[in-house]
Design an enzyme around this catalytic site. Structure first.
Site, mmCIF file in Angstrom:
data_model
loop_
_atom_site.group_PDB
_atom_site.id
_atom_site.type_symbol
_atom_site.label_atom_id
_atom_site.label_comp_id
_atom_site.label_asym_id
_atom_site.label_seq_id
_atom_site.Cartn_x
_atom_site.Cartn_y
_atom_site.Cartn_z
ATOM 1 N N LYS A 1 94.693 7.821 64.902
ATOM 2 C CA LYS A 1 94.257 8.522 66.113
ATOM 3 C C LYS A 1 94.334 7.600 67.326
ATOM 4 O O LYS A 1 94.427 6.379 67.201
ATOM 5 C CB LYS A 1 92.799 8.990 65.939
ATOM 6 C CG LYS A 1 92.615 10.164 64.990
ATOM 7 C CD LYS A 1 91.151 10.567 64.914
ATOM 8 C CE LYS A 1 90.927 11.737 63.964
ATOM 9 N NZ LYS A 1 91.544 12.995 64.417
ATOM 10 N N ARG B 1 91.065 18.856 54.903
ATOM 11 C CA ARG B 1 91.428 19.971 54.017
ATOM 12 C C ARG B 1 91.791 19.477 52.626
ATOM 13 O O ARG B 1 91.672 20.207 51.648
ATOM 14 C CB ARG B 1 92.586 20.762 54.658
ATOM 15 C CG ARG B 1 93.835 19.956 54.842
ATOM 16 C CD ARG B 1 94.813 20.603 55.813
ATOM 17 N NE ARG B 1 94.373 20.477 57.203
ATOM 18 C CZ ARG B 1 94.948 21.103 58.215
ATOM 19 N NH1 ARG B 1 95.979 21.901 58.014
ATOM 20 N NH2 ARG B 1 94.501 20.917 59.440
HETATM 21 N N1 BES Z 1 88.373 15.432 62.016
HETATM 22 C C1 BES Z 1 89.519 15.954 62.663
HETATM 23 C C2 BES Z 1 89.207 17.194 63.513
HETATM 24 C C3 BES Z 1 88.265 16.996 64.668
HETATM 25 C C4 BES Z 1 88.775 16.721 65.921
HETATM 26 C C5 BES Z 1 86.906 17.136 64.514
HETATM 27 C C6 BES Z 1 87.918 16.556 66.984
HETATM 28 C C7 BES Z 1 86.041 16.975 65.572
HETATM 29 C C8 BES Z 1 86.555 16.692 66.826
HETATM 30 C C9 BES Z 1 90.566 16.355 61.646
HETATM 31 O O1 BES Z 1 90.601 15.585 60.492
HETATM 32 C C10 BES Z 1 91.913 16.199 62.271
HETATM 33 O O2 BES Z 1 92.242 15.111 62.627
HETATM 34 N N2 BES Z 1 92.641 17.301 62.391
HETATM 35 C C11 BES Z 1 93.951 17.281 62.939
HETATM 36 C C12 BES Z 1 94.822 18.170 62.077
HETATM 37 C C13 BES Z 1 96.289 18.069 62.366
HETATM 38 C C14 BES Z 1 96.794 16.689 62.075
HETATM 39 C C15 BES Z 1 97.018 19.095 61.537
HETATM 40 C C16 BES Z 1 93.869 17.804 64.360
HETATM 41 O O3 BES Z 1 93.047 18.667 64.635
HETATM 42 O O4 BES Z 1 94.602 17.307 65.203
HETATM 43 MN MN MN Z 2 91.793 13.832 60.705
#
Ligand code: BES
Ligand code: MN
Ligand code: ZN
Length: 505
Positions: free
Chosen positions: A283, A357
């Site tokens: 990230k 997931r």
């Molecule tokens: N934990 C994150 C989602 C999240 C983002 C929660 C901001 C709370 C605040 C999740 O694991 C994630 O990174 N999701 C990705 C999925 C994508 C890579 C398909 C996302 O939302 O960008």
């Molecule tokens: Mn994530």
């Protein structure tokens, strides 16, 4: 038995109900009326007390409050002198507050009272014309939840600004409602404390140990923890893959509340990523900072089951906390890797930041072995859900209108906002993999729904299933308001408890 852990804990204020506000340092009443109007009215306080105060101040309280910047607008507060302490008039809208308005007004009042606290905690009385036992419960919930603050990890101890909350009411049968409010607030405090605890202290092993300790001594409730060895022999390829990059090994916590005679079984599955760096799909700086909150779903499930058991609800509830830390390293799983989830379905990793997931798939697949009547999963799953619904509404996704209705009823009683999103054929088709049973994620378009489509593949078609995406409301980064503090909010705990209560009856 794992060694015990010491994590930061926020104390909950003492709670009582009384026919009068006497003995309180701060009294909170409501100010209602049309916005900005001179016809604002006070709800609460005895006529005699108002008269005494007005005689000594030489003016009527409502108009004094308006002159001091108060208003019937929800959330506005005015502080007036009152006997030997203070009176806080909280804006509560056009009519005497009830239900969620009352919960929020009580929260705002306690929040304003906390600002008046000096080096010792204040005793607060909520006096808002509360006429029913249910009103007492709701006001107590708002007041207790509003008293929460992040437990600071500092050299010197800090004081809790709110020492005691009194709900002023003449209502009969209020005592048992107080206990319900305490149990609910304890559970939300627990979830908030877990979420706020930094990931160097709260990691899968310590989270599982803390859950075991918190849920350990309650009647009809037992907790089992699968460690990395047990996960390997049970074929939990999702938890193991996500956890591989970290030195902190994954855990699957199973909490089983089984009271005698329960005829309905509810399974709850929560995402417990103790820190989400994104893994090899790392990230950005800003995106990573709040990711200690990524275990908010597991926190909600485990805290809710504690409340459900303490309330002795006549329903069998099994809660799963799917715990792993998502880190990049030479041991991390890679995009395009294929792993086998518990039960045999295979997944191709499209993006190591879609880790939630994957661990949820193991938890959902395991939960089908319990033959539940209903399965609800809850997760801080997608940024897409936050883009769609903002930070105070959560997403609800299901293929069952009955499950949607049941959850929306529960969330309404709890005062938590959910909005239903569809699971479309478009996002289902987007999960096609050329090498495995499914890819972990598809297109960015409809990302929250795509995640739901993925999860649905691991649930038995017999069970009524719903997915709750709490990425937005789980963590408050901006400003405290009503009974929602900064940091972990404990979102979802109250909806899950109401859901269990509704299914039990
Ligand atoms: N934990 C994150 C989602 C999240 C983002 C929660 C901001 C709370 C605040 C999740 O694991 C994630 O990174 N999701 C990705 C999925 C994508 C890579 C398909 C996302 O939302 O960008
Ligand atoms: Mn994530
Ligand atoms: Zn995540």
């Amino acid at each position: 038995m794992p060694t015990s852990v010491h994590l930061p804990v926020t104390a909950r204020p003492a709670l009582r109900v009384s026919r009068s506000a006497s003995g309180a340092d701060v009294v909170v009443a409501a100010l209602i009326g049309a916005e900005g109007s001179a016809t604002a009215k006070i709800v609460g306080l005895t006529p005699r007390a108002v008269k005494e105060a007005e005689t000594s101040l030489g003016t009527d309280l409502a108009s004094l409050a308006i002159r001091m910047g108060g208003s019937p607008r929800p959330g506005s507060t005015a502080v007036l002198p009152w006997k030997s302490g203070s009176l806080i008039l909280v804006g509560a809208g056009e009519t005497a507050p009830a239900d969620e308005d009352l919960r929020q007004a009580a929260g705002w009042g306690v929040r304003a009272a906390a600002e008046l606290a000096g080096d010792k905690g204040v005793k607060v009385a909520i006096d808002m014309g509360i006429g029913s036992a249910e009103g007492v419960r709701i006001a107590a919930e708002g007041a207790l939840l509003g008293a929460y603050h992040i437990s600071r990890i500092t050299e010197s101890e800090c004081v809790d600004p709110i020492a005691e909350v009194t709900i002023v009411s003449q209502a009969r049968g209020a005592k048992p409602e107080l206990r319900k409010a305490e149990i609910m607030a304890d559970a939300v405090f627990l979830a908030r404390d877990w979420i706020n605890t930094p990931a160097n202290l709260l990691y899968p092993e310590s989270f599982a140990t803390s859950a075991t300790e918190e849920l350990g001594d309650i009647a009809n409730l037992s907790v089992d923890v699968l460690d990395e060895k047990a996960l390997a022999s049970g074929g939990y390829g999702g938890l193991l893959a996500v956890g591989k990059g970290s030195n902190r090994k994954p855990r699957l916590v199973r909490a089983d509340y089984h009271p005698e005679g329960a005829s309905t079984t509810l399974a709850l599955v929560g995402k417990g990523i103790t820190f989400d760096s994104g893994g090899l799909n790392i990230k950005t700086t800003d995106g990573m900072y709040t990711m200690k909150c990524d275990m908010g779903g597991a926190a909600a499930v485990l805290a809710a089951i504690k409340a459900i058991a303490r309330l002795e609800l006549p329903i069998h509830v099994i809660g799963y906390g799917c715990m792993a830390e998502n880190m990049p390293s030479g041991k991390a799983w890679r995009p395009s890797d294929v792993v086998t989830i518990h039960g045999g379905r295979t997944v191709e990793n499209s993006n190591s930041d879609a880790e939630g997931r994957i661990v949820m798939a193991d938890g959902l697949a395991r939960s089908t072995e319990d033959n539940p009547d209903m399965v609800v999963d809850i997760a801080t799953l997608t940024g897409a859900c936050m883009v769609a619904l903002g930070t105070s509404w959560a997403g609800l996704m299901t293929s069952s209108t009955e499950a949607a209705d049941t959850l929306l009823d529960a969330s309404e009683a709890a005062g938590e906002n959910f909005w239903e999103l569809p699971i479309t054929d478009e996002v289902r088709e987007g999960l096609h993999s050329d090498i495995a049973d499914t890819k972990s994620s598809g297109s960015r378009a409809g990302g929250a729904m795509g995640a739901a489509a993925f999860l649905q593949g691991f649930v038995s078609p017999q069970a009524d299933w719903a997915h709750l995406d709490i990425a937005g409301p789980a963590f408050n980064e901006s400003k405290a308001h009503d009974y929602i503090p900064l940091g972990g909010t404990g979102f979802g705990v109250r909806t899950l408890v109401h859901l269990a209560a509704n299914l039990a009856s």
